[in-house]
Design a protein around this motif. Sequence first.
Motif, PDB file in Angstrom:
ATOM      1  N   ALA A  87     -12.921  -4.149   7.020  1.00  0.00           N
ATOM      2  CA  ALA A  87     -12.314  -3.961   8.336  1.00  0.00           C
ATOM      3  C   ALA A  87     -13.107  -4.765   9.360  1.00  0.00           C
ATOM      4  N   LEU A  88     -14.441  -4.705   9.270  1.00  0.00           N
ATOM      5  CA  LEU A  88     -15.340  -5.465  10.123  1.00  0.00           C
ATOM      6  C   LEU A  88     -15.979  -6.596   9.326  1.00  0.00           C
ATOM      7  N   GLY A 173      -6.608   4.757   3.736  1.00  0.00           N
ATOM      8  CA  GLY A 173      -7.046   3.507   4.354  1.00  0.00           C
ATOM      9  C   GLY A 173      -6.193   2.325   3.937  1.00  0.00           C
ATOM     10  N   VAL A 174      -6.187   1.298   4.789  1.00  0.00           N
ATOM     11  CA  VAL A 174      -5.439   0.072   4.517  1.00  0.00           C
ATOM     12  C   VAL A 174      -6.369  -1.126   4.677  1.00  0.00           C
ATOM     13  N   LEU A 175      -6.495  -1.934   3.626  1.00  0.00           N
ATOM     14  CA  LEU A 175      -7.212  -3.200   3.719  1.00  0.00           C
ATOM     15  C   LEU A 175      -6.190  -4.311   3.492  1.00  0.00           C
ATOM     16  N   LEU A 197      -4.212  -0.071  -0.582  1.00  0.00           N
ATOM     17  CA  LEU A 197      -3.802   1.176   0.041  1.00  0.00           C
ATOM     18  C   LEU A 197      -4.500   2.331  -0.672  1.00  0.00           C
ATOM     19  N   SER A 198      -5.420   2.960   0.015  1.00  0.00           N
ATOM     20  CA  SER A 198      -6.076   4.125  -0.577  1.00  0.00           C
ATOM     21  C   SER A 198      -5.062   5.257  -0.706  1.00  0.00           C
ATOM     22  N   PRO A 199      -5.183   6.083  -1.733  1.00  0.00           N
ATOM     23  CA  PRO A 199      -4.239   7.200  -1.871  1.00  0.00           C
ATOM     24  C   PRO A 199      -4.285   8.107  -0.644  1.00  0.00           C
ATOM     25  N   ALA A 267      -5.895  -0.910  10.961  1.00  0.00           N
ATOM     26  CA  ALA A 267      -4.529  -1.055  10.448  1.00  0.00           C
ATOM     27  C   ALA A 267      -3.933   0.320  10.184  1.00  0.00           C
ATOM     28  N   ALA A 268      -2.848   0.627  10.891  1.00  0.00           N
ATOM     29  CA  ALA A 268      -2.156   1.904  10.680  1.00  0.00           C
ATOM     30  C   ALA A 268      -0.705   1.775  11.128  1.00  0.00           C
ATOM     31  N   PRO A 269       0.219   2.423  10.433  1.00  0.00           N
ATOM     32  CA  PRO A 269       1.606   2.464  10.912  1.00  0.00           C
ATOM     33  C   PRO A 269       1.665   3.152  12.280  1.00  0.00           C
ATOM     34  N   LEU A 270       2.509   2.641  13.171  1.00  0.00           N
ATOM     35  CA  LEU A 270       2.589   3.164  14.537  1.00  0.00           C
ATOM     36  C   LEU A 270       2.887   4.654  14.564  1.00  0.00           C
TER      37      LEU A 270
END
Length: 424
Positions: A87-88, A173-175, A197-199, A267-270
């Motif tokens: 992420a960073l 989480g989303v990478l 996509l983490s579960p 990163a996340a769905p709105l």
Amino acid sequence: FIETSTEGRPFSRNHRSLAYRRAKNVSDTVAFGTQNDLDKMEYEGLRHSIYAKLPNPELPRIKIGGEKCKHPYMASIYNISAMSFGALSKNAIKALNKGALKGNFYHNTGEGGISPYHLQGGDLTWQIGTGYFGCRTEDGRFNPETFKENASKPEVKMIELKISQGAKPGHGGVLPAIKNTEEIAAIRHIKPGTTVLSPPGHTEFSDAHGLLSFIEKLQELSDYKPVGMKLCLGRTEEFIEICEVMKETGKLPDFITVDGAEGGTGAAPLEFSDSVGMPLQPALIFVNKTLIKYGLRDRVKIIASGKILTAESILKYLALGADICNSARGFMFAIGCIQALRCNTNHCPTGVATQEPSLVKGLAVKDKAKRVFHFHNNTVHAVMELLAACGKERIEEVDMKMFVRGDEFVNLANKYYPDSFTMD
């Protein structure tokens, strides 16, 4: 181009400027009075004392670790919240950790595992998410051997089991694939160049008994370092059940991190960012009061995580029940984030939230590490100044009596002078 100093989301220009000035260790004063509309009923402020004291120069530390803990940790009241390498950027992670080392506070790794860039000497809270990065088998299950190996690192002071996070509770989480480099994939034991996509939930447990047994397992495997869990509150009855099982079995986490729905992520769905989870303030109150109800509060520490940027916000969440606070975006500002809102694109212009080499190179680690140190140091000193203005000397004296809301001014006036606000 049309943003005013008090507007801007998620952080106003005034608050961003405050973080920048404290990070640069320059004057953080403002001129010509507040720009906020204090006549609004949602105003919230501190009730200062006529008998203000000199600020205590000794910065407070809070002991984290329950009865079984062999290696309790003395934590600062303000620390770096969870942000993964991936992420960073590597330079951002290095600057954060070096700043934490200099300032003697901890740096949460985020769920992406412990990278070489986290190992710059600063104290770590190693976060383990649903993907079990850093302690996973090839099929994505928990691996006790690799967990034990990483947990034994001297830099790892605490371990945090992430149940959910504020920006996307129940999502995982989303990478993005564009950020999933060969190096990051090797650290996480995943395939490079793919969106990860983490579960949404953990595979090692599915109820309160299983959760607390897994936490107990992590405590044993880590030689009883402090182990806790992080969650964004959703179904309150589920947290009540966890407390009931704690009381019944005696299996306790050393700490609980409460993440508010206003928390951030790259990163996340709105819909998840805007519509799922409980905000930090009511969630913190609920967790604190529930632990008190079941006689567990003095055995479990509470960490507040959310939009905690100013000294006033730290005091507010301590008053609402937290023992210490974490911030991610505050420390991002310290290393140069300009709130460009491009974290999920790999095009962060300041080199903070990107894996693009040309952009990462622009983040000067040595300089930014100093800014991390100064931001933390100046913010915690500001906490002690506010505390002293309220006539108090120690962080343990913080309570909600120190605060007042706009409508309470009217209520106070009506209490003492009942005819003052009548209309004829």
